[in-house]
Scaffold this motif. Structure first.
Motif, PDB file in Angstrom:
ATOM      1  N   MET A  92     -15.323 -31.376  28.653  1.00 29.18           N
ATOM      2  CA  MET A  92     -15.975 -30.411  29.544  1.00 29.18           C
ATOM      3  C   MET A  92     -17.482 -30.426  29.313  1.00 29.18           C
ATOM      4  O   MET A  92     -17.933 -30.591  28.182  1.00 29.18           O
ATOM      5  CB  MET A  92     -15.492 -28.981  29.237  1.00 29.18           C
ATOM      6  CG  MET A  92     -14.110 -28.659  29.698  1.00 29.18           C
ATOM      7  SD  MET A  92     -13.881 -26.880  29.437  1.00 29.18           S
ATOM      8  CE  MET A  92     -12.106 -26.803  29.458  1.00 29.18           C
ATOM      9  N   THR A  93     -18.243 -30.200  30.371  1.00 25.19           N
ATOM     10  CA  THR A  93     -19.692 -30.066  30.220  1.00 25.19           C
ATOM     11  C   THR A  93     -19.992 -28.734  29.533  1.00 25.19           C
ATOM     12  O   THR A  93     -19.115 -27.874  29.406  1.00 25.19           O
ATOM     13  CB  THR A  93     -20.386 -30.039  31.592  1.00 25.19           C
ATOM     14  OG1 THR A  93     -19.860 -28.916  32.319  1.00 25.19           O
ATOM     15  CG2 THR A  93     -20.145 -31.318  32.364  1.00 25.19           C
ATOM     16  N   ASP A 126     -31.214 -26.912  30.453  1.00 25.40           N
ATOM     17  CA  ASP A 126     -31.238 -28.360  30.704  1.00 25.40           C
ATOM     18  C   ASP A 126     -29.983 -29.070  30.205  1.00 25.40           C
ATOM     19  O   ASP A 126     -29.765 -30.234  30.511  1.00 25.40           O
ATOM     20  CB  ASP A 126     -32.430 -29.005  29.966  1.00 25.40           C
ATOM     21  CG  ASP A 126     -33.740 -28.411  30.424  1.00 25.40           C
ATOM     22  OD1 ASP A 126     -33.723 -27.692  31.452  1.00 25.40           O
ATOM     23  OD2 ASP A 126     -34.756 -28.650  29.752  1.00 25.40           O
ATOM     24  N   LEU A 127     -29.223 -28.374  29.399  1.00 28.98           N
ATOM     25  CA  LEU A 127     -28.082 -29.049  28.766  1.00 28.98           C
ATOM     26  C   LEU A 127     -26.770 -28.771  29.473  1.00 28.98           C
ATOM     27  O   LEU A 127     -25.719 -29.258  29.064  1.00 28.98           O
ATOM     28  CB  LEU A 127     -27.960 -28.595  27.303  1.00 28.98           C
ATOM     29  CG  LEU A 127     -29.223 -28.715  26.447  1.00 28.98           C
ATOM     30  CD1 LEU A 127     -28.962 -28.163  25.050  1.00 28.98           C
ATOM     31  CD2 LEU A 127     -29.686 -30.170  26.368  1.00 28.98           C
ATOM     32  N   LEU A 135     -24.853 -34.212  23.042  1.00 31.26           N
ATOM     33  CA  LEU A 135     -25.671 -33.138  22.468  1.00 31.26           C
ATOM     34  C   LEU A 135     -25.853 -33.350  20.969  1.00 31.26           C
ATOM     35  O   LEU A 135     -24.985 -33.915  20.302  1.00 31.26           O
ATOM     36  CB  LEU A 135     -24.985 -31.777  22.677  1.00 31.26           C
ATOM     37  CG  LEU A 135     -24.701 -31.349  24.115  1.00 31.26           C
ATOM     38  CD1 LEU A 135     -23.827 -30.106  24.116  1.00 31.26           C
ATOM     39  CD2 LEU A 135     -25.996 -31.108  24.873  1.00 31.26           C
ATOM     40  N   SER A 136     -26.981 -32.861  20.452  1.00 35.10           N
ATOM     41  CA  SER A 136     -27.179 -32.893  18.996  1.00 35.10           C
ATOM     42  C   SER A 136     -26.393 -31.742  18.367  1.00 35.10           C
ATOM     43  O   SER A 136     -25.899 -30.867  19.079  1.00 35.10           O
ATOM     44  CB  SER A 136     -28.660 -32.723  18.676  1.00 35.10           C
ATOM     45  OG  SER A 136     -29.034 -31.384  18.919  1.00 35.10           O
ATOM     46  N   GLY A 137     -26.317 -31.745  17.042  1.00 35.97           N
ATOM     47  CA  GLY A 137     -25.580 -30.697  16.334  1.00 35.97           C
ATOM     48  C   GLY A 137     -26.074 -29.300  16.686  1.00 35.97           C
ATOM     49  O   GLY A 137     -25.292 -28.393  16.976  1.00 35.97           O
ATOM     50  N   VAL A 143     -24.502 -24.182  22.411  1.00 36.23           N
ATOM     51  CA  VAL A 143     -23.518 -24.067  23.488  1.00 36.23           C
ATOM     52  C   VAL A 143     -22.329 -23.225  23.009  1.00 36.23           C
ATOM     53  O   VAL A 143     -21.826 -22.357  23.728  1.00 36.23           O
ATOM     54  CB  VAL A 143     -23.043 -25.461  23.960  1.00 36.23           C
ATOM     55  CG1 VAL A 143     -21.903 -25.334  24.975  1.00 36.23           C
ATOM     56  CG2 VAL A 143     -24.205 -26.238  24.569  1.00 36.23           C
ATOM     57  N   ALA A 144     -21.910 -23.476  21.766  1.00 36.80           N
ATOM     58  CA  ALA A 144     -20.796 -22.695  21.222  1.00 36.80           C
ATOM     59  C   ALA A 144     -21.148 -21.216  21.184  1.00 36.80           C
ATOM     60  O   ALA A 144     -20.338 -20.345  21.500  1.00 36.80           O
ATOM     61  CB  ALA A 144     -20.452 -23.189  19.819  1.00 36.80           C
ATOM     62  N   MET A 145     -22.400 -20.954  20.842  1.00 34.80           N
ATOM     63  CA  MET A 145     -22.842 -19.563  20.813  1.00 34.80           C
ATOM     64  C   MET A 145     -22.847 -18.997  22.233  1.00 34.80           C
ATOM     65  O   MET A 145     -22.476 -17.845  22.453  1.00 34.80           O
ATOM     66  CB  MET A 145     -24.242 -19.501  20.225  1.00 34.80           C
ATOM     67  CG  MET A 145     -24.449 -18.341  19.326  1.00 34.80           C
ATOM     68  SD  MET A 145     -24.990 -18.870  17.729  1.00 34.80           S
ATOM     69  CE  MET A 145     -26.519 -19.649  18.105  1.00 34.80           C
TER      70      MET A 145
END
Ligand code: ADP
Ligand code: MG
Length: 453
Positions: A92-93, A126-127, A135-137, A143-145
């Motif tokens: 998923m994006t 933008d992400l 994505l970087s770490g 995103v998780a947040m």
């Protein structure tokens, strides 16, 4: 929206009879940022999971806004959890990852506006159309947040959310989490084993050891008035110097604490705090000196009122750039505090033996440290490592194993060299004394009431 969380005498066992959380009571106010701090295995995640409803509470009560909540399903608790291993759906994006919980919650509403508002808040607009692999770490963690925030939960539960990230990113996201949770006014319970993280983030810090809550307070108060030797040693870097001493309070004579070969003479008239030491006459105590309690006396400088002089031999210099950590040998014996880094001593983890050079060196040094320290009869779990002297995996040399018994922070350019004999001034206003059980005697518990909470 925000909630109060209360835990009353909450206990949890996985194996019969062994409590990994032992009668824990804690009241967290609406909107508060509370950090659960403790070494690995001390029960922090278990507490968090009980609040989340992912783990059953064996005994005691959980109240959410004053309502009994032990039996509520996780979905009924209006909370969001962020873990160390921020699990995003790979296929998923970011947009769909963030929107996913919203779709589940209300299938008929378009999650788009909420997702975009959340992304703006986190600076990740933008992400939104990228997949996790792109994505970087740090971006993934954001995103998780976002996924946690988008639902506008009443409570955030975060379990070491930054430990997988490098130091720079960790500092950056730490500031972001702090700003964001305050902006949203959401009650946050944040788990970490990193005292620096705890001190910089928390409104209050709750320190745990082996399933037992040791102390709850503002970062300032747990640093300034640790309730016991464990809290004193866990919080603050460089770690507090803990030395074994004996109280000498001869009738009519000056009171002193002997530290191996030297004495700390307590100035007359005795302060209220130092008077409390009279009853300890002849007993072993643990003296705690944070590095700011000791300064190096220049050739001309005299002791200020409240300072006493000792001497130390420079054994090791740790250059830090902006400062120097000087390891002195003062002829005293370091007190060893069990439990500080590793698992509970009553259930030692069998460690895999390694035989590379570094490990052998580690072992020799920790043995030397243990020999110098002698048996620690005054603390609960002496010589925890007797059976297996190998340090836990990944652990660097322990402080006690390094040369010197007193570490002092100085300016980097004092010209100190290995082997120098140096006069040191100890500021007695910063003297901690703990009893044989590790409980603080000085400063007295009743002092500085504004700090004790
Ligand atoms: P922390 O988060 O402070 O590192 P945890 O809450 O994860 O500590 O674990 C506390 C103790 O409970 C540890 O000794 C751990 O091994 C044990 N434990 C945690 N989860 C389980 C489980 N599902 N089954 C058995 N023991 C567990
Ligand atoms: Mg954990």
């Amino acid at each position: 929206m925000t909630r109060a969380i209360s835990l009353h005498d909450v206990s949890k066992s996985y194996t019969h009879g062994v409590r990994v959380v032992d009668r824990l009571s804690l009241d967290i106010e609406p909107g508060e940022f509370l950090v659960l701090l403790g070494p690995s295995g001390s029960g922090k995640s278990t507490v968090l999971r009980m609040i989340a409803g992912l783990e059953e509470i064996d005994e005691g009560e959980l109240l959410l806004d004053g309502e009994y909540a032990n039996d509520l399903r996780p979905g009924e608790r209006q909370l969001a959890m962020v873990f160390q291993n921020f699990a995003l759906y790979k296929n998923m994006t970011s947009r769909d990852n963030i929107g996913f919980p919203l779709r589940i919650e209300s299938p008929d509403t378009d999650p788009g506006p909420r997702v975009e508002a959340t992304a703006r808040m986190l600076g990740i607009e933008d992400l939104l159309d990228r997949f996790p692999a792109q994505l970087s770490g740090g971006e993934r963690q954001r995103v998780a947040m976002g996924r946690a925030i988008a639902r506008r939960p009443a409570v955030f539960l975060m379990d070491e959310p930054l430990s997988n990230l490098d130091a720079k990113l960790r500092n950056h996201l730490r500031a972001e989490i702090s700003g964001l949770t305050r902006e949203l006014g959401v009650t946050t319970v944040y788990v970490t084993h990193d005292q620096a993280e705890a001190m910089s983030l928390g409104d209050r810090v709750a320190v745990m050891r082996a399933g037992v809550l040791q102390q709850v307070g503002t970062p300032r108060s747990v640093y300034a008035l640790p309730r016991n030797v464990f809290v004193a040693a866990f919080i603050g870097r460089p770690r507090i110097n803990l030395l074994r001493g004996v109280v000498h309070a001869p009738l009519g004579g000056a009171m002193a604490i002997s530290l191996g070969k030297q004495y700390l003479r307590l100035p007359e008239p005795l302060s209220l705090d130092h008077q409390l030491l009279r009853v300890q006459q002849g007993r072993e105590v643990i003296v705690g000196l944070r590095s700011e309690a000791v300064r190096i006396a220049g050739r001309a400088s005299a002791a200020l009122p409240g300072e006493v002089r000792i001497t130390g031999l420079v054994e090791h210099l740790e250059f830090q750039g902006h400062e120097m950590l000087v390891h002195f040998n003062t002829g005293s014996h370091p007190a060893v505090v069990p439990d500080l880094e590793g698992p509970r001593p009553d259930r030692p983890v069998r460690r895999r033996r390694r035989h590379d050079l570094a490990t052998v060196l580690d072992r020799l040094l920790s043995r030397a440290g243990a020999l110098r320290a002698g048996p620690v009869a005054t603390l609960e779990h002496p010589a925890d490592d007797e059976a297996d002297p190998a340090p836990p995996e990944g652990q660097v040399l322990q402080r006690a194993a390094l040369p010197g018994d007193l570490i002092v922070r100085t300016a980097p350019d004092l010209g100190l060299r290995h082997g120098m004999q140096v006069r040191l001034l100890v500021d007695l206003a910063h003297l901690f004394v703990f009893d044989q059980h590790g409980e603080r005697i000085c400063p007295a518990p009743a002092r500085l009431p504004q700090l004790e909470d």
